[in-house]
Write a protein that holds these residues in place. Structure first.
Motif, mmCIF file in Angstrom:
data_model
loop_
_atom_site.group_PDB
_atom_site.id
_atom_site.type_symbol
_atom_site.label_atom_id
_atom_site.label_comp_id
_atom_site.label_asym_id
_atom_site.label_seq_id
_atom_site.Cartn_x
_atom_site.Cartn_y
_atom_site.Cartn_z
ATOM 1 N N ASP A 183 0.831 -1.201 0.000
ATOM 2 C CA ASP A 183 0.000 0.000 0.000
ATOM 3 C C ASP A 183 0.867 1.254 0.000
ATOM 4 O O ASP A 183 0.579 2.236 -0.670
ATOM 5 N N LYS B 189 3.780 1.615 -1.221
ATOM 6 C CA LYS B 189 4.364 1.839 -2.544
ATOM 7 C C LYS B 189 3.364 2.581 -3.432
ATOM 8 O O LYS B 189 3.697 3.587 -4.067
ATOM 9 N N GLU B 190 2.133 2.095 -3.410
ATOM 10 C CA GLU B 190 1.086 2.721 -4.224
ATOM 11 C C GLU B 190 0.859 4.175 -3.783
ATOM 12 O O GLU B 190 0.739 5.091 -4.593
ATOM 13 N N GLU C 161 3.750 6.296 -4.870
ATOM 14 C CA GLU C 161 3.717 6.497 -6.322
ATOM 15 C C GLU C 161 2.753 7.616 -6.690
ATOM 16 O O GLU C 161 3.026 8.430 -7.573
ATOM 17 N N ALA C 162 1.624 7.628 -5.981
ATOM 18 C CA ALA C 162 0.644 8.678 -6.248
ATOM 19 C C ALA C 162 1.220 10.057 -5.916
ATOM 20 O O ALA C 162 1.050 11.026 -6.664
#
Ligand code: MN
Length: 731
Positions: A517, A519-520, A523-524
């Motif tokens: 989570d 990482k996501e 990334e955002a």
């Protein structure tokens, strides 16, 4: 019209005229000494003639005459009479010292030495010359004033010079002497020097402007006469001893606007001005109120140089207003003391024995300069005098020199590192040390006007700045260039640095989630910051391209959305670092990086309950919730989707404009009391208008800069204590 055209000045003066003026002014002169100097100079120059054919003695007499007009003292007059004796005749300086004393001899010597500085249009030479001038000022500021008078008389008689010499002298006058006169605040000398130089350098343009002014002179005089009459009629019953004069901008001033800034003669608002001179600072502000009541002020043309004097100590209120005929004109309002300082600058010291008013910081500065000059006459260290005077004259800028003589201007407080980066980023990046006036200095050394700075560099490959420099440098140019270097050269380091910073910040805010989570989530964030990978984001944080404190509120908000089903308003737990002026300090829900502007109708301040409106093409405009332009019931208004939730990003200190509507019982001095209170609180006033109502109330609109709602509340409560004020609201 007080402004004279150049032909109206009398250039050559006789000794009889000089004596008559000396006797007519109120100051005491040592007439015996002056007479002795005159006869000595007459004898020394007896075989010389001016280019005009006049006996040479006419020149020193005329220079002395100018100095008396400027208000200078016996020593200056004597030194003026003798100023060319040592230079142009076999007389020795020692003879002068024996006959006229050490002080006069030093003055004469200073003027002579200044005269020997060769002028060159080459920049390095010019810098060196300017440097010598500044140093000469250190010894005795009168040297420069005498030199200015000398140059003024030479310019008045320049038509007798050969063409090429005329141009050289004019250029030198324009580039060296006029700026010095300006720095010293001697307006009359500065403007005359400039106009005379311009007439040599660009005679056609000079003619053009002169005839354009002459063409309309009858109209203009009539216009100014009516304006003056109208103002005096309104002001005189309320304010004692009001003096009005009209003035026309100098030809060089018009030239600069027309030929350099490309304005049309009609587009220059201050071609003519009305000057109002009154007894007290209170009266100044009262006159301003009346003038703004009589004529419509042009927006953004009001300048309060009384609370914030210009670097050369100039003080006045300036405003540009429009007469009924649609013609804009400038009104300058000042006291007599300010007037003397505006006209005579530093020379006002000798001319007027200005008294000390205790509330007047400006006055204290003059007194202080006077004391410094007196100290220096007691043979104390003179370099300090000039250093302090100079930093007083131009507190915001220093001028330093490269070893080749190029002038580099830097903000005051700048270090040798700033200097290095101002030359070139390659010089800064390879810098290992610096010399100032040939002496090695520490890397955080703050440069001063007149110093020669040499940057020591290394040829070693891969050498770069130190991260600590970011804390030392003063200019954003240097800071950006240092960051650039780290961005390019130290990517690995930046990634580690940035990752560490982000992790620390996340820990502090208890942002935790499973790795996938996270990482996501990261990334955002990276995408929003225009970084293509998470590593890029770390690197950007590492070198300072992305500032964490700026994006944290948004990150926390995102995190809360993910973890809590119901969005709650974010209260920042950590104290944000001070925001730069560029940031708006507002978070818009669901929109990032958008253009934000504060609506003029309600001027929201931090702390206010706010809402955003998505405009067509101008980003989001922020209104107060209670603003009349915000629909009461958003859900059922015409375009509900355009209204977005917005809140303040934390307790970011920022500057906001706010307009106050002050209602008061009208009385003299009211406006002055308000202005003085505001300036005591260091509040910047953008505009100030007042009008009278029929029931003898005054309504005053003041647009000021405050640091937020709390600050505004303090300002309002302070103002409420002023006698006669009935209500204060935000308009
Ligand atoms: Mn001379």
């Amino acid at each position: 019209m007080p402004n004279k055209s150049l032909s109206e000045y009398k250039s050559d003066r006789s000794y009889e005229e000089l004596v008559a003026t000396l006797k007519s002014v109120e100051r005491d002169f040592d007439m015996k000494l002056i007479d002795k100097a005159y006869r000595f100079a007459l004898e020394a120059h007896k075989d010389q003639k001016r280019r005009s054919g006049a006996p040479y003695i006419v020149h020193p007499i005329s220079v002395a005459y100018i100095l008396v007009e400027l208000g200078m003292d016996t020593e200056s007059v004597v030194a003026a009479l003798l100023h060319d004796v040592v230079e142009d005749t076999p007389t020795e300086l020692d003879t002068i010292k024996k006959l006229f004393g050490e002080e006069t001899a030093n003055l004469t010597d200073g003027v002579t030495k200044l005269g020997r500085i060769p002028y060159s249009s080459r920049e390095e030479q010019q810098a060196e010359n300017l440097r010598k001038m500044l140093i000469a000022m250190a010894d005795d500021i009168r040297v420069i004033i005498i030199k200015l008078a000398d140059r003024l008389h030479n310019m008045r008689t320049i038509e007798f010079m050969p063409e090429q010499k005329r141009r050289d002298k004019a250029l030198e006058t324009m580039e060296v002497y006029a700026p010095i006169a300006h720095r010293l605040g001697i307006r009359a000398v500065k403007e005359e020097l400039e106009d005379r130089s311009l007439r040599c350098l660009d005679p056609i343009a000079y003619q053009e402007i002169e005839s354009a002014l002459a063409l309309k002179s009858a109209d203009r005089e009539e216009f100014i006469r009516t304006i003056k009459e109208r103002i005096i009629k309104r002001v005189a019953p309320m304010i004692p001893n009001v003096y009005l004069e009209g003035r026309v901008k100098s030809i060089n001033g018009i030239y600069r606007k027309v030929f350099i800034q490309g304005k049309s003669m009609d587009g220059i608002y201050d071609i003519f001005a009305v000057r109002v001179i009154v007894d007290t600072v209170n009266d100044c502000y009262n006159v301003l109120g009346i003038v703004h009541d009589m004529f419509r002020p042009l927006p953004n043309r009001f300048k309060d140089y009384i609370s914030t004097p210009k670097p050369n100590l100039y003080q006045s209120l300036h405003t540009t207003v429009i007469a009924k005929e649609g013609i804009p004109f400038e009104v300058q309002i000042r006291t007599w003391e300010m007037h003397y300082t505006a006209e005579y600058g530093i020379a006002a010291h000798w001319k007027y024995k200005l008294g000390l008013t205790k509330s007047d910081a400006f006055e204290q500065r003059l007194v202080w300069i006077r004391q410094m000059i007196e100290n220096q006459q007691d043979n104390e260290d003179a370099t300090d005098l000039v250093r302090t005077i100079k930093s007083d004259l131009a507190p915001e800028e220093v001028f330093v020199f490269t070893p080749r003589g190029d002038v580099i201007s830097l903000p005051s407080g700048a270090t040798v590192i700033d200097f290095a980066y101002a030359i070139h980023s390659a010089v800064g990046n390879r810098m290992i040390g610096a010399k100032v006036d040939k002496r090695i200095v520490p890397i955080d050394y703050k440069v001063k006007t007149g110093e020669i700075v040499e940057v020591l560099t290394t040829k070693e490959v891969g050498h770069g700045p130190s991260r600590d420099w970011l804390k030392i440098v003063k200019t954003s140019e240097a800071r950006n260039k240092i960051r650039q270097w780290f961005k390019k050269e130290k990517r690995d380091e930046n990634v580690i640095e940035g990752r560490g910073e982000l992790e620390r910040e996340f820990r502090r805010n208890s942002i935790v989630m499973p790795d996938a989570d996270m990482k996501e989530f990261l990334e955002a964030i990276a995408k929003r910051q225009h970084c293509s990978t998470i590593e890029d984001l770390f690197a950007a944080i590492g070198y300072g391209g992305v500032q964490l404190w700026r994006i944290m509120p948004r990150i926390k908000e995102e995190y809360n959305k993910l973890t809590k089903p119901i969005a709650v308003p974010i209260v920042p737990e950590t104290k944000p670092q001070p925001a730069s002026k560029a940031s708006s300090g507002v978070v818009i829900e669901g929109i990032d990086n958008c253009l934000i502007k504060f609506s003029k109708c309600c001027n929201p301040l931090p702390g206010d309950d706010i809402i955003g409106f998505i405009t067509r093409g101008y980003g989001v405009s922020i209104h107060k919730r209670g603003c009349t332009n915000v629909p009461k019931d958003i859900a059922s208004c015409a375009e509900p989707a355009r209204w977005v939730k917005a809140h303040w990003a934390g307790e970011i200190k920022e500057e906001f404009k706010s307009t106050l509507e002050i209602v008061a019982t009208n009385r003299t001095g009211l406006l002055a009391d308000i202005t003085i209170q505001l300036s005591n609180m260091h509040i910047f006033i953008h505009t100030l208008n007042s009008r009278e109502t029929k029931d003898n109330h005054a309504v005053i609109y003041a647009t000021i800069t405050v640091n937020g709602l709390e600050h505004l509340k303090t300002v309002i409560s302070k103002l409420s204590n002023i006698k006669g004020i009935l209500s204060i609201g935000r308009s």
